[in-house]
Design an enzyme around this catalytic site. Structure first.
Site, PDB file in Angstrom:
ATOM      1  N   HIS A  24       0.933  -1.159  -0.102  1.00 46.41           N
ATOM      2  CA  HIS A  24       0.110   0.023  -0.036  1.00 46.41           C
ATOM      3  C   HIS A  24       0.895   1.307   0.098  1.00 46.41           C
ATOM      4  O   HIS A  24       0.540   2.190  -0.764  1.00 46.41           O
ATOM      5  CB  HIS A  24      -0.972   0.079   1.167  1.00 46.41           C
ATOM      6  N   GLU A  25       1.740   1.267   0.914  1.00 48.55           N
ATOM      7  CA  GLU A  25       2.840   2.390   1.043  1.00 48.55           C
ATOM      8  C   GLU A  25       3.695   2.728  -0.233  1.00 48.55           C
ATOM      9  O   GLU A  25       3.896   3.713  -0.664  1.00 48.55           O
ATOM     10  CB  GLU A  25       3.774   2.510   2.355  1.00 48.55           C
ATOM     11  N   HIS A  28       2.147   4.473  -2.955  1.00 54.48           N
ATOM     12  CA  HIS A  28       2.145   5.968  -2.551  1.00 54.48           C
ATOM     13  C   HIS A  28       3.691   6.469  -3.061  1.00 54.48           C
ATOM     14  O   HIS A  28       3.707   7.560  -3.677  1.00 54.48           O
ATOM     15  CB  HIS A  28       1.866   6.335  -1.253  1.00 54.48           C
TER      16      HIS A  28
END
Length: 459
Positions: A24-25, A28
């Site tokens: 998920h990170e 980003h």
């Protein structure tokens, strides 16, 4: 259930959660770096740092509590007026303005104004020393949206991959036309017995000498390819002689089976028992022969994985939309001792309990592996949907701010007006604080419920 297998299941869920957060990170981090934003930290977890290394300008690390993660980007919000004045050459005047604003905010604005001031101060710290053009807030709207949607998108893609492995790699357990077992007798539906007595009549399948391992090719002259087709023909033909064409030991032969009239619980299309007004289960008269199918994994087309992910997104969105009500109902069960909704929300503790039950069940290893894949895929669907909620500090909140900012600028451009100042999300910190408190409260209720009154796969 063995304790060791139960613990292993929990550990698999924890590791799976950590991997999901890391991806998920990463969703980003990658676009942020591609768009030139200065990223100070990439962290998995919260709390004390267990390990970290700095590569280039970014510190990568793992923290003690694997329940989330973050990346630290320079300039998530526009600079405060004080920093902007100082950057423009305000010098000491800028410093005096900062001091005056801090005093005014703390004295006249109260607690929430102080929160806004603190958020702006923390954001200003990320801007000092940063390249003017390497900050998040200066990016075009579409780039900000790409960065913020990158995290949830990674969770969705991971869920699609896991569902594809589950459906197309392992397959779906399906009732085949091969006989798995034959009932020796017919036990009355109104009894709790599971063994035959001398008064019980022999089942039609036993009388016709059907055996486990027989492959049913046709029933009553109708070719069959699924056990559901076999059942449908049998149900509609009580007391009628049916020709069962079977393959046994490589040889084809025909057996005559006469379904008997039996009373069975009535179910709807989903297999759920149909209830009367007084709560009792409705019954119906159907044909019955006394055979059960052999179950085996049947691999599905590759598009079934994405289809399952899409279906789960809709189901989870329905739960998230009703989250406050669902959590309140869960809290009620803690007081009343009632049964929890098996389709209601769970905390990570509840997900861990389910993973432990799957890992320690008596099912074959392949069944347990399939169960774990399904849980991890569902976890990532939950992360995807939850992070799209348009409230700060969630990703969906940042997307909503970027869209609003873009709409304001487009409106000004349409009417040839000067571009408006950028939306300062730091001013929404009080709302963010309330959202965080609400999430903590709901999370605490679910954790307590998952300890005291957990949802179980096995009732």
């Amino acid at each position: 259930m063995t304790v060791v297998a139960f613990v292993i299941g929990i550990l698999i869920m924890v590791v799976g959660l950590a991997v999901s957060i890391a991806l998920h990170e990463l969703g980003h981090l990658y676009p942020a770096k591609r768009f030139g934003v200065r990223v100070g930290q990439y962290m998995i977890g919260f709390g004390p740092t267990l390990w970290s290394r700095t590569y280039g300008e970014t510190e990568y690390g793992v923290k003690a509590i694997p329940l989330g993660g973050y990346i630290s980007m320079a300039g998530m919000y526009p600079p405060s007026a004080e920093l902007a004045a100082a950057s423009a050459g305000g010098g000491a005047g800028g410093s005096r303005a900062r001091d005056g604003r801090a005093r005014d905010g703390r004295a006249g604005g109260g607690f929430f104004a102080t929160m806004v001031q603190d958020a702006q101060t923390a954001n200003d710290q990320t801007l000092r020393g940063a390249d003017d053009d390497r900050v998040f807030y200066k990016l075009p709207v579409w780039k900000r949206i790409v960065i913020m949607l990158g995290g949830p998108t990674m969770n969705l893609l991971l869920a699609v991959v896991l569902f594809a492995i589950l459906f197309s790699g392992i397959g779906v357990k399906t009732a085949t036309t091969t006989v798995g077992s034959v009932s020796a007798c017919v036990i009355p539906a109104d009894t709790q017995r599971t063994t035959c007595q001398s008064s019980d009549p022999a089942s039609p399948a036993a009388q016709a000498r059907l055996r486990a391992g027989d492959q049913i090719l046709s029933v009553g002259g109708t070719p069959v390819s699924t056990f559901a087709e076999v059942s449908a023909i049998v149900r509609d033909a009580p007391n009628q002689d049916l020709a069962f064409v079977i393959r046994r030991d490589g040889q084809t032969q025909t057996l005559t089976v006469t379904p008997m009239l039996a009373t069975r619980d009535k179910t709807d299309a989903s297999g759920v028992p149909v209830k009367n007004a007084d709560g009792t289960t409705q019954t119906t008269q159907v044909g019955f022969v006394g055979v059960s199918p052999q179950l085996q994994y049947v691999r599905q087309p590759i598009w079934e994985g994405p289809a399952a992910a899409a279906q789960n997104v809709g189901a989870v969105a329905g739960i998230v939309w009703q989250m406050p009500v669902k959590v309140y109902q869960t809290a009620e069960t803690l007081v009343t001792g009632g049964q929890r909704d098996p389709n209601g929300p769970l905390s990570i503790v509840g997900a861990g309990v389910l993973a432990g039950e799957v890992a320690s069940s008596d099912a074959p290893v392949l069944d347990r592996a399939a169960g774990m894949l399904g849980l991890l895929a569902s976890l990532n669907i939950a992360l995807f949907v939850f992070n799209l909620i348009p409230l700060l500090p969630l990703d969906g909140g940042h997307v909503a701010i970027a869209l609003w900012d873009g709409a304001r600028r487009s409106w000004a451009k349409l009417f040839r007006r000067p571009p408006p100042p950028q939306v300062d999300a730091a001013k929404l910190v009080p709302v963010t604080y309330l959202v965080v408190v609400a999430l903590i409260v709901m999370g605490a209720v679910l954790i307590v419920a998952d300890f005291v009154n957990p949802v179980s796969l096995f009732g």
